[in-house]
Design an enzyme around this catalytic site. Structure first.
Site, mmCIF file in Angstrom:
data_model
loop_
_atom_site.group_PDB
_atom_site.id
_atom_site.type_symbol
_atom_site.label_atom_id
_atom_site.label_comp_id
_atom_site.label_asym_id
_atom_site.label_seq_id
_atom_site.Cartn_x
_atom_site.Cartn_y
_atom_site.Cartn_z
ATOM 1 N N LYS A 49 0.865 -1.179 0.000
ATOM 2 C CA LYS A 49 0.000 0.000 0.000
ATOM 3 C C LYS A 49 0.900 1.227 0.000
ATOM 4 O O LYS A 49 1.687 1.438 0.917
ATOM 5 C CB LYS A 49 -0.926 -0.015 1.219
ATOM 6 C CG LYS A 49 -1.967 1.110 1.183
ATOM 7 C CD LYS A 49 -1.453 2.357 1.876
ATOM 8 C CE LYS A 49 -2.402 3.530 1.689
ATOM 9 N NZ LYS A 49 -1.984 4.719 2.465
ATOM 10 N N ASP B 230 -5.972 2.419 2.995
ATOM 11 C CA ASP B 230 -5.476 1.466 3.998
ATOM 12 C C ASP B 230 -6.477 0.332 4.193
ATOM 13 O O ASP B 230 -6.116 -0.847 4.236
ATOM 14 C CB ASP B 230 -5.235 2.170 5.336
ATOM 15 C CG ASP B 230 -4.047 3.114 5.291
ATOM 16 O OD1 ASP B 230 -3.015 2.753 4.713
ATOM 17 O OD2 ASP B 230 -4.155 4.226 5.841
ATOM 18 N N GLY C 297 -4.399 11.030 -1.616
ATOM 19 C CA GLY C 297 -5.051 12.162 -0.963
ATOM 20 C C GLY C 297 -4.531 13.525 -1.390
ATOM 21 O O GLY C 297 -5.321 14.415 -1.730
ATOM 22 N N LYS D 122 -4.420 3.314 10.770
ATOM 23 C CA LYS D 122 -3.445 2.485 10.053
ATOM 24 C C LYS D 122 -3.209 1.167 10.783
ATOM 25 O O LYS D 122 -3.151 0.099 10.169
ATOM 26 C CB LYS D 122 -2.123 3.232 9.882
ATOM 27 C CG LYS D 122 -2.183 4.341 8.842
ATOM 28 C CD LYS D 122 -0.820 4.797 8.424
ATOM 29 C CE LYS D 122 -0.915 5.933 7.418
ATOM 30 N NZ LYS D 122 -1.639 5.535 6.195
ATOM 31 N N GLY E 158 -0.521 8.395 -0.304
ATOM 32 C CA GLY E 158 -0.303 9.707 -0.909
ATOM 33 C C GLY E 158 0.782 10.505 -0.228
ATOM 34 O O GLY E 158 1.589 11.171 -0.875
#
Length: 293
Positions: free
Chosen positions: A34, A187, A70, A246, A37
């Site tokens: 993952k 996430d 983002g 997270k 941004g």
């Protein structure tokens, strides 16, 4: 001939030999990454991440890249005069905004990453969670508009690409049976996808060093956390603020069958290779129970 201050050829060989057991461990297994941004802001570091991913694929490791974006979304909204609004850390996404989210994620961010991977020798296809009904979602909260809660993952598009030797690059948009498109937290999507495709590991790249006992002291990095220990870290307030969602996603991935989840600092050059292919590692590893059990 080696220049002063550089490593010798013998040292290079030692480094490669050290990596052998790790290459064996991950060979022909799936690693989901993952890429957030906030970890994408530096172009040089972004290029190094792409190099790491391509190298892993050449070592026989199947890599799936799941990305957010983002900052890119915020930049686009600002350009068109729309104000970004957040509730509980999630972007309020009305029908117009979801169009811009789709442009930023499935358009610019996804294709930029595909291009960078290809420049570095990768065999790549970029898709979104809409393609093949990959991420099936419904409205999470009426206050948030078209922010989706994942109902189901269809792993078939990803597995087909992996079987054909491609690196799938996935933007986290979702859809429902009525044709609505949803903005999905990257996430959360990464945890669901990693579990659905049977990934051995999930790497969550962010802009911090990992879990720190003292958030102001990088030397207090906690290198390994079990699910039971994570509960205690929450109670002690060591996991707080922006790390809470997270870590919840890390725990969710473990509960979905992923063996190990790593939180890595995307600002550190070649952090993926350092974590996966060396003895020491550089981030925080989450696992179900102690490695010795």
């Amino acid at each position: 001939m080696s220049t002063k201050g550089s490593i010798t050829n013998a040292q290079r060989v030692e480094i490669l030999v050290e990596a052998i057991p790790y290459i064996q461990q991950y060979h022909n297994r799936i690693v989901a990454i993952k890429y957030g941004g906030n970890a994408m802001v530096n172009e040089e570091l972004k290029m190094q991440v792409m190099q790491d991913i391509v190298l892993l694929t050449y070592l026989g490791i199947k890599v799936v890249l799941i990305h957010g974006g983002g900052p890119e979304i915020s930049t686009l909204l600002k350009k068109v005069g729309k104000q970004s609004e957040f509730v509980d850390g999630l972007r309020v996404t009305d029908r117009e905004t979801v169009d811009y989210v789709q442009m930023a994620l499935a358009g610019k961010v996804n294709k930029d990453l595909v291009n960078l991977l290809q420049v570095n020798g990768g065999k790549v296809i970029g898709i979104s969670g809409i393609d093949g009904g990959l991420i099936q979602a419904e409205i999470k909260d009426e206050r948030l508009g078209f922010v989706g809660e994942i109902q189901q993952i269809n792993p078939a598009p990803i597995m087909t690409l992996l079987e054909q030797g491609y690196i799938p690059v996935i933007s986290t948009l979702g859809c429902d049976a009525k044709g609505n498109i949803y903005n999905i937290n990257a996430d959360t999507a990464a945890a669901h996808i990693a579990g659905a495709i049977g990934a051995q590991s999930l790497i969550v790249m962010t802009d911090i060093a990992g879990i720190l006992r003292d958030k102001d002291n990088p030397k207090t990095l906690i290198s390994e956390v079990t699910l039971k220990q994570a509960e205690q870290l929450f109670e002690d307030g060591i996991i707080s603020g922006g790390m809470v969602p997270k870590v919840h996603c890390c725990i969710d991935a473990i509960n979905r069958g992923v063996e190990r989840v790593f939180v890595l600092d995307g600002r550190l050059p070649h952090s993926i290779l350092l974590e996966i292919l060396t003895d020491e590692g550089v981030g925080t590893m989450f696992l179900k129970e102690d490695a010795g059990k």
